[in-house]
Enzyme design. Structure first.
Site, PDB file in Angstrom:
ATOM      1  N   ASP A  52      61.696 -29.227  74.585  1.00  0.00           N
ATOM      2  CA  ASP A  52      61.152 -29.553  73.276  1.00  0.00           C
ATOM      3  C   ASP A  52      61.530 -28.428  72.319  1.00  0.00           C
ATOM      4  O   ASP A  52      62.518 -27.726  72.538  1.00  0.00           O
ATOM      5  CB  ASP A  52      59.617 -29.652  73.427  1.00  0.00           C
ATOM      6  CG  ASP A  52      58.981 -30.603  72.436  1.00  0.00           C
ATOM      7  OD1 ASP A  52      58.961 -30.270  71.245  1.00  0.00           O
ATOM      8  OD2 ASP A  52      58.498 -31.666  72.863  1.00  0.00           O
ATOM      9  N   HIS A  71      55.701 -29.015  67.446  1.00  0.00           N
ATOM     10  CA  HIS A  71      55.788 -30.090  68.435  1.00  0.00           C
ATOM     11  C   HIS A  71      55.660 -29.613  69.879  1.00  0.00           C
ATOM     12  O   HIS A  71      54.853 -30.141  70.653  1.00  0.00           O
ATOM     13  CB  HIS A  71      57.099 -30.860  68.255  1.00  0.00           C
ATOM     14  CG  HIS A  71      57.098 -32.200  68.912  1.00  0.00           C
ATOM     15  ND1 HIS A  71      57.621 -32.425  70.168  1.00  0.00           N
ATOM     16  CD2 HIS A  71      56.629 -33.400  68.489  1.00  0.00           C
ATOM     17  CE1 HIS A  71      57.484 -33.698  70.480  1.00  0.00           C
ATOM     18  NE2 HIS A  71      56.893 -34.314  69.483  1.00  0.00           N
ATOM     19  N   ASN A  80      59.282 -43.972  68.587  1.00  0.00           N
ATOM     20  CA  ASN A  80      58.271 -44.298  67.568  1.00  0.00           C
ATOM     21  C   ASN A  80      58.801 -45.197  66.454  1.00  0.00           C
ATOM     22  O   ASN A  80      58.371 -45.080  65.319  1.00  0.00           O
ATOM     23  CB  ASN A  80      57.769 -42.996  66.908  1.00  0.00           C
ATOM     24  CG  ASN A  80      57.000 -42.109  67.856  1.00  0.00           C
ATOM     25  OD1 ASN A  80      56.657 -42.509  68.962  1.00  0.00           O
ATOM     26  ND2 ASN A  80      56.740 -40.891  67.428  1.00  0.00           N
ATOM     27  N   SER A  94      55.138 -39.345  71.909  1.00  0.00           N
ATOM     28  CA  SER A  94      55.260 -37.987  72.441  1.00  0.00           C
ATOM     29  C   SER A  94      53.964 -37.559  73.106  1.00  0.00           C
ATOM     30  O   SER A  94      53.956 -37.032  74.223  1.00  0.00           O
ATOM     31  CB  SER A  94      55.589 -37.003  71.317  1.00  0.00           C
ATOM     32  OG  SER A  94      56.914 -37.125  70.887  1.00  0.00           O
TER      33      SER A  94
END
Length: 451
Positions: A64, A98, A194, A256
């Protein structure tokens, strides 16, 4: 390059209602913990889960953005990791949220008296291995390919890998990295995307990866959650409170977050059942998954729910046979896991590996001698036949008789028991036929039409 960063932050009070009908009590001392509704949901019941497992001894790699390892809810649970974009560690993030959010949903321990303040992860005693890749801030630097990060995770003892990313094209290098992880019994969990599309994003759509969609508190699929035939599980992904790097906390929606909850559940299971394979861990998640009442007659796996939303407490406590090694997981392409990690002598392009391949296809000295002897025997037979033929030509019958022109000669040979008719050999009984049972790639099962 597009990533599933749950950047659709939302504000206000968390909506009323309960995930999967009913809530369980959860100890809380501040609003942040209260906002973590999945921990108190009936399908989770975090307090009961932590009586079974806390993820202790399990390392979860988070591929990530980098992670803020100094966040008070994460401090001590984040390893140095590696920054694949600029080099150095990946546990010192202070601006991009994130990666820290995903890490906190997996392994945050809260802070304050008894850890009752702040965010708590579902596997609070697991360790996070942060691995920074490209796409979350600047694109500078030579590295940043998640294939390198995935191999690093495998080689540094991660048994679960969280990939809350999507929109990434597949390359042979990336396919080989997935196969490498699967071959080393590492469970990969990735987000479906998404965009409300009927297509599961890469790498979640790849064989060997658990694809995760998002549901809300009632168990209904989130409106922007991608769906498709590869979807395996769903998990909470709406109004999710988590830690952040640039600020204390954030509230967001996305697949996520759902992926992080599945990774945390896998960490709980790997801690309690260390002898189960990655596929068998996935099997426990699948066999204990649930559906809302409106979907009780759905044909599974469903394009929107997969096998259902996770129920980690049941996964930890239900009496479920271990099952096959791969469980519900599809195997990556055969042969793509033959290359090994960067620290191995069998790395791609390694001379030892190439030599091994050549040795297997070459001829031994004994075989060469045998061939030579055979050639000499054949030459000797030919010489004898020629000599006798010349002798017969001088003393034999006239033309047209036995053995001469017009004689019976040799009849056409019929195919013997080990010879196939026709000019080309047909596939034998031990040669796999394309498309036959066990041939790769398997034909995917027919999926029900999407809704």
């Amino acid at each position: 390059m597009s990533f599933t960063r749950t950047l659709r932050a939302v504000g206000g009070t968390v909506v009323a209602g309960a995930l999967f009908v009913g809530t369980a009590p959860v100890a809380s001392a501040d609003q942040t913990r209260t906002d973590q509704w999945p921990l108190g949901a009936a399908s989770f019941n975090a307090e009961a889960i932590w009586q079974q497992s806390t993820g202790k001894g399990v390392t979860v790699a988070v591929i990530d953005s980098a992670v803020n390892g100094d966040h008070p809810d994460l401090k001590g649970n984040v390893l140095p990791g590696k920054d694949f974009v600029h080099g150095g560690p990946a546990n010192d993030e202070t601006s991009v949220d994130h990666g820290t959010s995903m890490a906190s949903l997996i392994a945050a321990h809260g802070h304050g008296a008894g850890g009752k303040d702040g965010v708590k992860g579902l596997a609070p005693d697991a360790k996070i291995l942060p691995l920074k890749i490209k796409g979350f801030e600047d694109e500078a630097g030579e590295g940043g390919d998640w294939a390198d990060a995935l191999r690093y995770a495998v080689d540094h003892n991660a048994t679960v890998v969280n990939m809350s990313v999507d929109g990434l094209s597949m390359t042979p290098k990336r396919k080989e990295a997935i196969a490498y992880a699967v071959a080393h019994d590492v469970l990969i969990v990735a987000s479906s995307g998404n965009e409300a599309k009927g297509k599961v994003a890469v790498p979640a759509s790849e064989p060997g990866v658990i694809a995760v969609g998002a549901v809300d508190k009632t168990g209904k699929v989130w409106e922007d959650s991608n769906f498709g035939s590869q979807l395996m599980l769903t998990a909470p992904g709406v109004y999710i409170r988590s830690a952040a790097a640039s600020k204390p906390y954030r509230l967001a929606n996305g697949t996520s977050d759902a992926t992080a909850y599945v990774s945390a559940s896998a960490a709980l299971l790997r801690a309690k059942f260390p002898d189960l394979t990655a596929g068998q861990i996935a099997n426990r998640l699948v066999k204990t998954a649930g559906l809302p009442p409106s979907e009780k007659n759905a044909h599974l796996p469903d394009a929107h729910y997969g096998f259902g939303f996770i129920r980690p407490l049941r996964a930890l406590t239900a009496n479920i046979p271990a099952g096959s090694k791969n469980g519900p997981m599809k195997a990556p392409a055969a042969g793509s896991a033959t290359s090994t990690g960067p620290d191995s002598s069998g790395a791609p392009g390694n001379d030892g590996q190439q030599a091994s391949k050549q040795q297997n296809s070459g001829l031994s000295p004994v075989a060469i001698v045998g061939i030579a002897v055979g050639v000499l025997v054949v030459v000797a037979i030919i010489v004898i036949v020629v000599v006798r033929q010349k002798k017969n030509d001088r003393n034999g019958p006239p033309p047209g008789g036995f053995g001469g022109p017009g004689g019976p000669g040799f009849a056409p040979q019929q195919p013997g028991p080990y010879q196939q008719p026709g000019p080309y050999q047909q596939p034998g009984p031990y040669q796999q036929q394309p498309g036959g049972p066990g041939a790769y790639p398997p034909v995917p099962p027919t999926q029900p039409p999407g809704r």
